[in-house]
Design a protein around this motif. Structure first.
Motif, PDB file in Angstrom:
ATOM      1  N   GLY A   1       8.775   2.947  12.708  1.00 29.70           N
ATOM      2  CA  GLY A   1       8.310   2.227  13.892  1.00 29.70           C
ATOM      3  C   GLY A   1       6.947   1.597  13.680  1.00 29.70           C
ATOM      4  N   ILE A   2       6.297   1.910  12.572  1.00 31.30           N
ATOM      5  CA  ILE A   2       4.989   1.333  12.254  1.00 31.30           C
ATOM      6  C   ILE A   2       5.177  -0.151  11.897  1.00 31.30           C
ATOM      7  N   SER A   3       4.226  -0.982  12.327  1.00 29.26           N
ATOM      8  CA  SER A   3       4.344  -2.411  12.014  1.00 29.26           C
ATOM      9  C   SER A   3       3.841  -2.683  10.599  1.00 29.26           C
ATOM     10  N   ARG A   4       4.283  -3.784  10.043  1.00 32.38           N
ATOM     11  CA  ARG A   4       3.837  -4.151   8.690  1.00 32.38           C
ATOM     12  C   ARG A   4       2.320  -4.341   8.643  1.00 32.38           C
ATOM     13  N   VAL A   5       1.787  -4.914   9.698  1.00 31.42           N
ATOM     14  CA  VAL A   5       0.341  -5.173   9.716  1.00 31.42           C
ATOM     15  C   VAL A   5      -0.433  -3.861   9.678  1.00 31.42           C
ATOM     16  N   THR A   6       0.005  -2.885  10.493  1.00 33.94           N
ATOM     17  CA  THR A   6      -0.676  -1.587  10.515  1.00 33.94           C
ATOM     18  C   THR A   6      -0.559  -0.898   9.157  1.00 33.94           C
ATOM     19  N   LEU A   7       0.642  -0.984   8.575  1.00 34.32           N
ATOM     20  CA  LEU A   7       0.864  -0.366   7.262  1.00 34.32           C
ATOM     21  C   LEU A   7      -0.067  -0.988   6.225  1.00 34.32           C
ATOM     22  N   LEU A   8      -0.193  -2.289   6.266  1.00 35.84           N
ATOM     23  CA  LEU A   8      -1.082  -2.967   5.323  1.00 35.84           C
ATOM     24  C   LEU A   8      -2.535  -2.542   5.558  1.00 35.84           C
ATOM     25  N   LYS A   9      -2.934  -2.445   6.826  1.00 40.93           N
ATOM     26  CA  LYS A   9      -4.297  -2.002   7.158  1.00 40.93           C
ATOM     27  C   LYS A   9      -4.560  -0.593   6.609  1.00 40.93           C
ATOM     28  N   LEU A  10      -3.565   0.273   6.757  1.00 38.08           N
ATOM     29  CA  LEU A  10      -3.718   1.642   6.260  1.00 38.08           C
ATOM     30  C   LEU A  10      -3.896   1.643   4.750  1.00 38.08           C
TER      31      LEU A  10
ATOM     32  N   ASN B   1      -6.886   6.541  13.041  1.00 34.15           N
ATOM     33  CA  ASN B   1      -6.135   7.285  14.061  1.00 34.15           C
ATOM     34  C   ASN B   1      -4.794   6.630  14.397  1.00 34.15           C
ATOM     35  N   CYS B   2      -4.088   6.243  13.369  1.00 31.03           N
ATOM     36  CA  CYS B   2      -2.777   5.622  13.574  1.00 31.03           C
ATOM     37  C   CYS B   2      -1.778   6.696  14.016  1.00 31.03           C
ATOM     38  N   PRO B   3      -1.125   6.494  15.172  1.00 29.15           N
ATOM     39  CA  PRO B   3      -0.197   7.523  15.669  1.00 29.15           C
ATOM     40  C   PRO B   3       1.021   7.725  14.770  1.00 29.15           C
ATOM     41  N   HIS B   4       1.302   6.775  13.902  1.00 31.67           N
ATOM     42  CA  HIS B   4       2.464   6.927  13.017  1.00 31.67           C
ATOM     43  C   HIS B   4       2.145   7.733  11.760  1.00 31.67           C
ATOM     44  N   LEU B   5       0.863   7.904  11.459  1.00 31.08           N
ATOM     45  CA  LEU B   5       0.474   8.613  10.227  1.00 31.08           C
ATOM     46  C   LEU B   5       0.007  10.023  10.562  1.00 31.08           C
ATOM     47  N   SER B   6       0.633  11.025   9.957  1.00 31.23           N
ATOM     48  CA  SER B   6       0.242  12.413  10.168  1.00 31.23           C
ATOM     49  C   SER B   6      -0.253  13.004   8.855  1.00 31.23           C
TER      50      SER B   6
END
Ligand code: ADP
Ligand code: MG
Length: 378
Positions: free
Chosen positions: A307-316, A329-334
């Motif tokens: 459910g994570i967006s490509r943009v957020t994944l790239l930022k991470l 603090n990305c809610p998709h990353l634990s």
């Protein structure tokens, strides 16, 4: 304790295991130009064993008379050290063999342990020849310490000892898909990341783990059963291990059985990636677990939910080059520090990797074995 640190004798004799195909193929040239002159100054004599094929180094250290060497030096990427560790662990005298200090000199395209040791030693973030120089300097100093290994077992009965990490999904795909760009050196991972982002996939499976906290005497937070008095350990009947057999995994139950009740089962079953890392760096430019240390007794477990967006994944991933990804603090990353984990893919999809080497996709579990080997670390 007194066993934690040691120093190589002088003069000393090193067996150098070198993969001429690693990285962009310059390991032998770099060794002769950069490493040899420094080692000569430090009174470290070398015998160079150039590998001719995969598994060659594994066989060499499994059958070698180790008493003639003060240290085993790997000049390659993480893959060749993985062979060396597992070759040593196959020996009936593994307990003694694992006391031989190991050294990694980066010659590969994936040099995660070298980058981690450079970071633990407090040196500036560097790559390529500078990283090789720093790691050679660490060998010249001759100080070694203990390193944790993680025992990994698969449903088909394979067992590995891993020093870097186990991955499934996004990062592992990048690692293996980008093998064809090996000639790019570590830039292969940047290109691979962008390519995998374009075809972002979801991986289904169940992830479970034994949190660090549950193992440190505090309440193991049982869901329905009371905490076992064994504090998570399955008691091993004394004297049932044949001498020389590899160490058992007291935190694990067989893969066919449910995980013990004090383990945590992640409720979500759709992931972009799962990565259990035990060193700080996953690559020279990926500071994934900034808190990790050589013998922290800990598996740093990361998972990213679908459910994570490509943009957020790239930022991470961009933040990971500085180790600041958790600050987002990305809610998709634990992130959770654990002693053991289990991953059960629903179907055999996606690539799994152990220390950067590909593994057929199947249920896997692992537990940490604290301070199982020794490594030159400055
Ligand atoms: P890199 O970081 O470039 O991938 P590695 O040390 O991880 O370097 O090595 C990659 C693979 O090369 C390992 O799986 C290892 O078994 C294999 N290998 C070792 N020696 C040779 C050789 N002489 N030719 C081809 N492959 C080799
Ligand atoms: Mg490799």
């Amino acid at each position: 304790d007194g066993d934690s640190y040691g120093v190589l004798p002088r003069p000393c004799h090193a067996l150098v295991l070198l993969n001429p195909q690693s990285g962009s193929g310059r390991a032998l040239d770099d060794f002769q130009a950069v490493v040899q002159p420094m080692l000569a100054e430090a009174d470290i004599a070398t015998t160079v064993f150039v590998t001719e094929r995969p598994h060659h180094a594994h066989e060499k250290v499994r059958d070698e008379d180790l008493s003639q060497w003060d240290t085993l030096v790997v000049v390659s990427g993480d893959g060749l050290l993985f062979e060396v560790v597992n070759g040593l662990m196959e020996r009936p005298d593994w307990r003694e063999a694992m006391k031989k200090p190991l050294c990694i000199l980066p010659g590969g395209s994936g040099n995660a342990l070298a980058a981690s040791i450079n970071y633990y030693a407090g040196y500036d973030h560097v790559a390529k020849k500078k990283l090789l120089t720093n790691c050679t300097f660490i060998l010249c100093k001759g100080l070694y310490t203990q390193m944790d290994l993680v025992s990994l077992s698969t449903a088909s009965g394979k067992r590995f000892f891993s020093f870097l990490g186990f991955g499934w999904g996004f990062i592992s795909d990048v690692d293996i898909d980008s093998e064809k760009y090996r000639w790019l050196g570590s830039a292969r991972f940047t290109l691979g990341t962008l390519q995998c982002l374009a075809k972002l996939r979801v991986y289904q499976g169940r992830l479970s783990y034994l949190p660090m906290a549950a193992e440190q005497g505090s309440s193991p937070c049982p869901r329905d059963a009371p905490a076992p008095v064994t504090n998570g350990h399955i008691p091993q009947p004394a004297g049932t291990e044949a001498p020389g057999s590899p160490p058992p995994d007291p935190l694990l139950v067989p893969l066919g059985q449910p995980v013990p009740p004090h383990w945590t089962v992640v409720p979500e079953e759709e992931f972009v990636l799962v990565y259990a890392i035990y060193q700080s760096h996953l690559g020279t430019n990926l500071l994934m677990a900034p808190a990790a240390r050589l013998h922290d007794g800990c598996i740093h477990l990361f998972y990213m939910k679908a459910g994570i967006s490509r943009v957020t994944l790239l930022k991470l991933f961009l933040a990971m080059s500085r180790g600041t990804h958790l600050d987002l603090n990305c809610p998709h990353l634990s992130y959770v520090p654990v002693r053991a984990f289990r991953l059960e893919p629903r179907v055999a999809a996606g690539i799994m990797t152990v220390d950067g080497e590909a593994l057929a996709c199947e249920p896997v579990q692992g537990q940490v074995h604290a301070r199982l080997c020794r490594v030159l670390s400055g």
